[in-house]
Design a protein around this motif. Structure first.
Motif, PDB file in Angstrom:
ATOM      1  N   VAL A 142      26.634 -36.180 -29.134  1.00  0.00           N
ATOM      2  CA  VAL A 142      27.337 -35.276 -28.228  1.00  0.00           C
ATOM      3  C   VAL A 142      26.292 -34.474 -27.474  1.00  0.00           C
ATOM      4  O   VAL A 142      25.256 -34.114 -28.035  1.00  0.00           O
ATOM      5  CB  VAL A 142      28.267 -34.332 -29.017  1.00  0.00           C
ATOM      6  CG1 VAL A 142      28.877 -33.275 -28.107  1.00  0.00           C
ATOM      7  CG2 VAL A 142      29.353 -35.124 -29.724  1.00  0.00           C
ATOM      8  N   GLY A 143      26.541 -34.171 -26.205  1.00  0.00           N
ATOM      9  CA  GLY A 143      25.615 -33.345 -25.439  1.00  0.00           C
ATOM     10  C   GLY A 143      24.979 -34.084 -24.291  1.00  0.00           C
ATOM     11  O   GLY A 143      25.412 -35.184 -23.911  1.00  0.00           O
ATOM     12  N   PRO A 144      23.914 -33.523 -23.702  1.00  0.00           N
ATOM     13  CA  PRO A 144      23.271 -34.166 -22.543  1.00  0.00           C
ATOM     14  C   PRO A 144      22.846 -35.607 -22.795  1.00  0.00           C
ATOM     15  O   PRO A 144      22.868 -36.437 -21.875  1.00  0.00           O
ATOM     16  CB  PRO A 144      22.059 -33.259 -22.280  1.00  0.00           C
ATOM     17  CG  PRO A 144      22.489 -31.912 -22.794  1.00  0.00           C
ATOM     18  CD  PRO A 144      23.337 -32.194 -24.000  1.00  0.00           C
ATOM     19  N   ALA A 145      22.452 -35.916 -24.038  1.00  0.00           N
ATOM     20  CA  ALA A 145      22.024 -37.282 -24.349  1.00  0.00           C
ATOM     21  C   ALA A 145      23.156 -38.288 -24.227  1.00  0.00           C
ATOM     22  O   ALA A 145      22.905 -39.497 -24.184  1.00  0.00           O
ATOM     23  CB  ALA A 145      21.426 -37.334 -25.752  1.00  0.00           C
ATOM     24  N   ALA A 146      24.398 -37.816 -24.161  1.00  0.00           N
ATOM     25  CA  ALA A 146      25.539 -38.720 -23.990  1.00  0.00           C
ATOM     26  C   ALA A 146      25.671 -39.231 -22.561  1.00  0.00           C
ATOM     27  O   ALA A 146      26.477 -40.118 -22.291  1.00  0.00           O
ATOM     28  CB  ALA A 146      26.831 -38.019 -24.414  1.00  0.00           C
ATOM     29  N   LEU A 147      24.924 -38.641 -21.616  1.00  0.00           N
ATOM     30  CA  LEU A 147      24.855 -39.094 -20.219  1.00  0.00           C
ATOM     31  C   LEU A 147      26.185 -38.972 -19.471  1.00  0.00           C
ATOM     32  O   LEU A 147      26.394 -39.641 -18.456  1.00  0.00           O
ATOM     33  CB  LEU A 147      24.367 -40.544 -20.152  1.00  0.00           C
ATOM     34  CG  LEU A 147      23.011 -40.831 -20.832  1.00  0.00           C
ATOM     35  CD1 LEU A 147      22.680 -42.314 -20.738  1.00  0.00           C
ATOM     36  CD2 LEU A 147      21.905 -39.986 -20.234  1.00  0.00           C
ATOM     37  N   ALA A 148      27.069 -38.092 -19.942  1.00  0.00           N
ATOM     38  CA  ALA A 148      28.346 -37.909 -19.249  1.00  0.00           C
ATOM     39  C   ALA A 148      28.140 -37.246 -17.895  1.00  0.00           C
ATOM     40  O   ALA A 148      28.836 -37.564 -16.925  1.00  0.00           O
ATOM     41  CB  ALA A 148      29.290 -37.080 -20.114  1.00  0.00           C
ATOM     42  N   GLY A 166      29.255 -27.711 -13.150  1.00  0.00           N
ATOM     43  CA  GLY A 166      29.104 -26.865 -14.326  1.00  0.00           C
ATOM     44  C   GLY A 166      28.505 -27.527 -15.545  1.00  0.00           C
ATOM     45  O   GLY A 166      28.558 -26.967 -16.649  1.00  0.00           O
ATOM     46  N   TRP A 167      27.886 -28.695 -15.375  1.00  0.00           N
ATOM     47  CA  TRP A 167      27.385 -29.426 -16.539  1.00  0.00           C
ATOM     48  C   TRP A 167      26.220 -28.725 -17.232  1.00  0.00           C
ATOM     49  O   TRP A 167      25.878 -29.079 -18.366  1.00  0.00           O
ATOM     50  CB  TRP A 167      26.986 -30.841 -16.130  1.00  0.00           C
ATOM     51  CG  TRP A 167      28.142 -31.793 -16.091  1.00  0.00           C
ATOM     52  CD1 TRP A 167      28.793 -32.245 -14.991  1.00  0.00           C
ATOM     53  CD2 TRP A 167      28.801 -32.399 -17.210  1.00  0.00           C
ATOM     54  NE1 TRP A 167      29.818 -33.092 -15.345  1.00  0.00           N
ATOM     55  CE2 TRP A 167      29.841 -33.202 -16.704  1.00  0.00           C
ATOM     56  CE3 TRP A 167      28.611 -32.336 -18.591  1.00  0.00           C
ATOM     57  CZ2 TRP A 167      30.688 -33.940 -17.538  1.00  0.00           C
ATOM     58  CZ3 TRP A 167      29.461 -33.067 -19.419  1.00  0.00           C
ATOM     59  CH2 TRP A 167      30.481 -33.855 -18.893  1.00  0.00           C
ATOM     60  N   ASP A 168      25.595 -27.732 -16.593  1.00  0.00           N
ATOM     61  CA  ASP A 168      24.553 -26.962 -17.285  1.00  0.00           C
ATOM     62  C   ASP A 168      25.117 -26.213 -18.485  1.00  0.00           C
ATOM     63  O   ASP A 168      24.354 -25.757 -19.348  1.00  0.00           O
ATOM     64  CB  ASP A 168      23.901 -25.953 -16.325  1.00  0.00           C
ATOM     65  CG  ASP A 168      22.963 -26.621 -15.327  1.00  0.00           C
ATOM     66  OD1 ASP A 168      22.552 -27.769 -15.589  1.00  0.00           O
ATOM     67  OD2 ASP A 168      22.657 -26.004 -14.295  1.00  0.00           O
TER      68      ASP A 168
END
Length: 333
Positions: A142-148, A166-168
């Motif tokens: 889960v998180g930035p590493a998920a590349l969503a 708002g992805w930050d």
């Protein structure tokens, strides 16, 4: 949005054209395995918020192609039938979640947090004439590493939709694990209602992990002609259980289906926030319900299905219930 829907229609038309080239296969023929492709998106309901998109690609082995280790594990598990037909499944998926207003760089704290979930899965199926057991393990991040963030930004740029700003503020990186068990029963109701068959598949299950923890139960009705042996088209968790395989009974068949499920939710990381550090979060609703309706078409060795899902609000202050569609294509080899 219109261009996005047009592209989906074009993809659907292309899939139907490809189906016509598939050779006829009967249930008695050998089964190497089934490839499943699933996309769930709230644009089918005219929204872009909360659970906004999910994609899943999976492979389910045929009974004769199931690895020996999978058979051994299935026979060892006390809740799997010793006489069941065993299949294994492998999958790769991504889900993404966003607040209501994508244009805000600093989204409100009482709206759904930005979050992504990238995972791989491995599962076991054990089917008897009366019921289906499913056990699945999901491992991911889960998180930035998920590349969503990258996936949503790319798609929105391509279709000219609102840029998500708002992805930050998304959840931080965290390894994720979910173990899910489901049992579904097949209950024939009638085999000749103006030439159509009707059956019901009640189910009970549970999930345990730092991503999802819940207990669930519900049922699905199917009404159709030349209905394949299956438990409904595949969905992305959490959702009503189905089967990543099917056994066709004729060159063409179809069925309509409708189902409901209730979940008692102990944990949903996408609402509760990260497990071991501060992150955006909202107060979740413990009781959540799903209702779904859809249609499945089976042409020779291909199953094409569309499901429309209505999900009750998952957190306090949610403006409206979630509504989204699921499109799945299953090809049997």
């Amino acid at each position: 949005m219109d261009r996005y829907r047009s592209s989906l229609v074009a993809c659907l038309y292309g899939a139907l054209m490809a189906i016509t080239a598939v050779p006829a296969v009967r249930a008695k023929d050998s089964e190497f395995g089934t490839l499943n492709l699933v996309i769930e998106n709230d644009s089918f309901a005219g929204h872009d918020r909360d659970y906004t998109n999910g994609i899943l690609a999976s492979w389910t082995t045929g009974p004769d192609q199931t690895p020996s280790w999978a058979r051994a594990v299935a026979r060892w598990l006390p809740f799997f039938s010793e006489e069941g037909t065993v299949r294994a499944s492998y999958g790769l998926g991504q889900s993404m979640f966003t607040p209501n207003d994508l244009s805000l760089e600093d989204p409100p704290g009482d709206d759904h947090p930005y979050a992504g979930w990238l995972y791989g899965s491995i599962g076991l199926f054990s089917e008897t004439p009366t019921h289906l057991d499913q056990l699945q393990l999901q491992l991911g991040v889960v998180g930035p590493a998920a590349l969503a963030r990258q996936a949503q930004t790319l798609v929105h740029e391509a279709i000219g939709s609102t840029k998500p700003r708002g992805w930050d503020h998304q959840l931080d990186n965290e390894p994720g694990i979910v173990i899910t068990y489901q049992r579904s029963w097949r209950l024939p109701i009638a085999d000749d209602i103006m030439g159509l068959a009707l059956d019901a598949t009640p189910h009970l299950g549970a999930a345990l992990g730092n991503v999802f923890t819940y207990a669930n139960g519900g049922a699905t009705l199917r009404l159709g002609w030349n209905m394949p042996d299956d438990y409904g088209p595949p969905r992305i968790e959490p959702g009503l259980p189905a089967s990543g395989y099917f056994v066709p009974q004729a060159d063409f068949g179809w069925y309509l289906f409708a189902g409901v499920e209730g979940r008692a939710v102990g944990r949903n990381i996408f609402l509760d926030g990260n497990s071991f550090q501060d992150s955006p979060s909202v107060e979740k609703n413990v009781l959540v319900g799903d209702a779904q309706v859809g249609i499945a078409l089976v042409f020779r060795t291909v199953r094409l299905a569309y499901t429309y899902v209505f999900r009750t609000p998952e957190f306090k202050g949610q403006d409206d219930a979630d509504k989204f569609g699921a499109l799945s294509l299953s090809a049997r080899f």
